[in-house]
Design a protein around this motif. Sequence first.
Motif, PDB file in Angstrom:
ATOM      1  N   TYR A 112       0.474  -0.401   0.333  1.00 45.68           N
ATOM      2  CA  TYR A 112       0.241  -0.135   0.083  1.00 45.68           C
ATOM      3  C   TYR A 112       0.421   0.749   0.247  1.00 45.68           C
ATOM      4  N   THR A 113       0.306   2.649  -0.125  1.00 44.80           N
ATOM      5  CA  THR A 113       1.312   3.216  -0.088  1.00 44.80           C
ATOM      6  C   THR A 113       0.060   4.599   0.930  1.00 44.80           C
ATOM      7  N   LEU A 114       0.997   5.166   1.264  1.00 41.14           N
ATOM      8  CA  LEU A 114      -0.271   6.419   2.174  1.00 41.14           C
ATOM      9  C   LEU A 114       0.233   8.040   0.686  1.00 41.14           C
ATOM     10  N   ARG A 115      -0.447   8.340   0.757  1.00 41.00           N
ATOM     11  CA  ARG A 115      -1.032   9.614  -0.386  1.00 41.00           C
ATOM     12  C   ARG A 115      -0.130  10.892   0.482  1.00 41.00           C
ATOM     13  N   SER A 116       0.398  11.200  -0.159  1.00 39.16           N
ATOM     14  CA  SER A 116       1.549  12.629   0.571  1.00 39.16           C
ATOM     15  C   SER A 116       0.632  13.905   1.333  1.00 39.16           C
ATOM     16  N   SER A 117       1.053  14.337   2.237  1.00 39.06           N
ATOM     17  CA  SER A 117       0.600  15.124   3.266  1.00 39.06           C
ATOM     18  C   SER A 117      -0.079  16.561   2.024  1.00 39.06           C
ATOM     19  N   ARG A 118       1.348  16.215   1.155  1.00 40.38           N
ATOM     20  CA  ARG A 118       0.867  17.876   0.388  1.00 40.38           C
ATOM     21  C   ARG A 118       0.191  17.981  -0.814  1.00 40.38           C
ATOM     22  N   LEU A 119      -0.366  16.849  -1.190  1.00 37.07           N
ATOM     23  CA  LEU A 119      -1.701  16.475  -2.629  1.00 37.07           C
ATOM     24  C   LEU A 119      -2.989  17.142  -1.709  1.00 37.07           C
ATOM     25  N   ALA A 120      -3.639  17.929  -2.823  1.00 38.26           N
ATOM     26  CA  ALA A 120      -4.818  19.155  -2.402  1.00 38.26           C
ATOM     27  C   ALA A 120      -5.719  18.148  -2.050  1.00 38.26           C
TER      28      ALA A 120
END
Length: 222
Positions: A49-57
Amino acid sequence: MLPDFLSAEGERRCRRLLAGATARYRARPAAAAVLVPLCLVRGTPALLYTLRSSRLAGKHKGEVSFLCLPSFPGGKCDPTDRDVVHTALRETLEEVGLLVSEQHVWGILQPVSDQPALLPQQKFTVVPVLASVGPLDPQSLRPNREEVDEVFALPLAHLLQAQNRGYTHFCQRDHSQYTLPVFLHGPHRIWGLTAIITEFTLHLLAPGIYQPCLAGVRLPRS
């Protein structure tokens, strides 16, 4: 005792069961595709799995969910992609630096759509592509930090344990109700479309062990 999920016999069985769906959905237009990576982590079968970046809106940034963007590696289909399999493999390479050969793709799982009650203006279809990526150390991957904060694996044995599973019940404005799975007690909570795809995968790999909560989950016919 759990079956050998990544055995040659298990692979042949899954490929056979997924052949019909793969033929139907591979060339169909879709909004997005994800790779469901089956891997061996220190000899233990797992899902990556991946954890989506907190920098993504987006409202759901930093959560393991596919309400906005995938948390299995993947993303939006590009007009230059040959098909959804190509989308899933391309996005996986771009996001986590993992090169997966098309010959390691087992097939296409049942496509899923986001829940209109949760995201009414952005309903779209996501096509999950199941592949075996072999032995893997998630810490050795070099994800694109603009898109992914973390890459982690959950053993299939963990996901199959009843104490690590739960369900969320929703009631819509028209009073209709539905239930979605959630997977607990890992480094992050697995929910939303990612949990639905995880449920499809577990039911395919371990039909006699995993009992899905979604009424529409059935094994494909070979």
